[in-house]
Design a protein around this motif. Structure first.
Motif, short mmCIF file in Angstrom:
data_model
loop_
_atom_site.label_atom_id
_atom_site.label_comp_id
_atom_site.label_asym_id
_atom_site.label_seq_id
_atom_site.Cartn_x
_atom_site.Cartn_y
_atom_site.Cartn_z
N MET A 203 0.85 -1.17 0.00
CA MET A 203 0.00 0.00 0.00
C MET A 203 0.90 1.23 0.00
SD MET A 203 -3.22 0.89 2.52
CE MET A 203 -3.84 -0.75 2.72
N ASN A 204 0.66 2.14 -0.93
CA ASN A 204 1.52 3.33 -1.01
C ASN A 204 1.05 4.42 -0.05
OD1 ASN A 204 -0.54 4.83 -2.22
ND2 ASN A 204 0.18 4.42 -4.28
N ARG A 205 1.87 5.44 0.06
CA ARG A 205 1.62 6.53 1.01
C ARG A 205 0.31 7.25 0.75
NH1 ARG A 205 5.58 11.51 0.86
NH2 ARG A 205 4.56 11.53 -1.14
N ASP A 206 -0.01 7.48 -0.53
CA ASP A 206 -1.25 8.19 -0.87
C ASP A 206 -2.48 7.38 -0.45
OD1 ASP A 206 0.21 10.28 -1.90
OD2 ASP A 206 0.00 9.64 -3.98
N THR A 207 -2.43 6.08 -0.67
CA THR A 207 -3.55 5.22 -0.29
C THR A 207 -3.74 5.23 1.22
OG1 THR A 207 -3.10 3.82 -2.21
CG2 THR A 207 -4.51 2.90 -0.48
N ILE A 208 -2.64 5.16 1.94
CA ILE A 208 -2.71 5.18 3.41
C ILE A 208 -3.31 6.50 3.88
CG2 ILE A 208 -1.33 5.24 5.52
CD1 ILE A 208 0.58 3.24 4.11
N LEU B 55 -7.81 9.54 6.22
CA LEU B 55 -8.78 10.63 6.12
C LEU B 55 -10.21 10.11 6.15
CD1 LEU B 55 -7.12 12.99 3.47
CD2 LEU B 55 -7.57 13.50 5.87
N LEU B 56 -10.46 9.02 5.44
CA LEU B 56 -11.81 8.43 5.48
C LEU B 56 -12.18 7.97 6.89
CD1 LEU B 56 -11.89 6.43 2.13
CD2 LEU B 56 -13.31 8.39 2.75
N TRP C 281 -9.21 17.59 -1.78
CA TRP C 281 -7.97 18.04 -2.42
C TRP C 281 -7.19 16.85 -2.99
CZ3 TRP C 281 -2.70 17.43 -1.29
CH2 TRP C 281 -1.85 18.25 -2.03
N PHE C 282 -7.07 15.77 -2.22
CA PHE C 282 -6.39 14.56 -2.69
C PHE C 282 -7.10 13.97 -3.90
CE2 PHE C 282 -4.05 14.15 1.39
CZ PHE C 282 -2.79 13.90 0.87
N SER C 283 -8.41 13.96 -3.87
CA SER C 283 -9.17 13.40 -4.99
C SER C 283 -8.94 14.21 -6.26
CB SER C 283 -10.66 13.38 -4.66
OG SER C 283 -10.92 12.53 -3.58
N LEU C 284 -8.99 15.53 -6.15
CA LEU C 284 -8.74 16.38 -7.32
C LEU C 284 -7.32 16.20 -7.84
CD1 LEU C 284 -10.58 19.66 -6.26
CD2 LEU C 284 -11.26 18.03 -8.03
N SER C 285 -6.37 16.12 -6.93
CA SER C 285 -4.97 15.93 -7.31
C SER C 285 -4.79 14.59 -8.03
CB SER C 285 -4.09 15.99 -6.07
OG SER C 285 -2.75 15.75 -6.38
N TYR C 286 -5.45 13.56 -7.53
CA TYR C 286 -5.38 12.23 -8.15
C TYR C 286 -5.96 12.26 -9.56
CZ TYR C 286 -6.36 7.33 -9.07
OH TYR C 286 -6.44 6.10 -9.65
N LYS C 287 -7.10 12.91 -9.72
CA LYS C 287 -7.74 13.01 -11.04
C LYS C 287 -6.85 13.78 -12.02
CE LYS C 287 -12.51 12.63 -9.50
NZ LYS C 287 -13.80 13.29 -9.33
#
Length: 163
Positions: free
Chosen positions: A1-6, A11-12, A51-57
């Motif tokens: 599992m990478n850092r972004d997923t963690i 956050l969730l 913010w993370f979701s927008l960055s991912y997209k």
């Protein structure tokens, strides 16, 4: 599992826990100050998740655009001039032999080819699905093994005799 997923999972969990806590606090009649603090935590976690979701997209879109550009570059019509085609093949053969002589790893060979094609470190990282720092380290290793100072010296190594 990478850092972004963690980070996204944490956050969730914060959002779910804060939401549940606020709901329970409302039933128990806790102080308004406590509810405000919980609401601030919930709001901040929601904003960070957005913010993370927008960055991912955005990153996913950039990868698709770069992949498309690379595909288009690969599909460009090759020159029909026989001498030019022969020179291209000889240069590709020279690069493959030289990469072996420098003992580049398979990843370094791929990065080296993309560097010679003119892609930026960021573009290479996006295409390969790795961190830009990783590509920077691989490029440094390539330059060191090649005995050159940087990208320009690396490219010049292959075309120097043609000029």
């Amino acid at each position: 599992m990478n850092r972004d997923t963690i980070t996204l999972v944490v956050l969730l969990l914060v959002i779910v826990a804060s939401g549940s806590d606020i709901y329970m606090d409302l039933k128990q009649g806790v102080s308004m100050m406590h509810l405000i603090e919980e609401t601030i935590v919930l709001t901040l976690a929601g904003l960070l998740l957005s913010w993370f979701s927008l960055s991912y997209k955005r990153q996913k879109r950039q990868i698709q655009e770069l992949s498309q550009e690379l595909l288009e570059a690969r599909n460009q019509a090759l020159p029909t001039n026989a001498a030019l085609l022969e020179a291209r093949h000889r240069l590709a053969d020279l690069m493959a032999v030289q990469f072996e002589a420098w003992e580049l790893s398979p990843s370094e060979k791929e990065v080296g080819m993309l560097l010679l094609k003119g892609l930026s470190l960021k573009e290479i990282a996006l295409l390969r699905g790795t961190a830009e720092k990783t590509i920077r380290q691989q490029a440094s290793a390539i330059y060191k093994k090649a005995g050159v100072v940087g990208r320009h010296g690396f490219a010049a190594w292959f075309i120097e005799d043609f000029l």
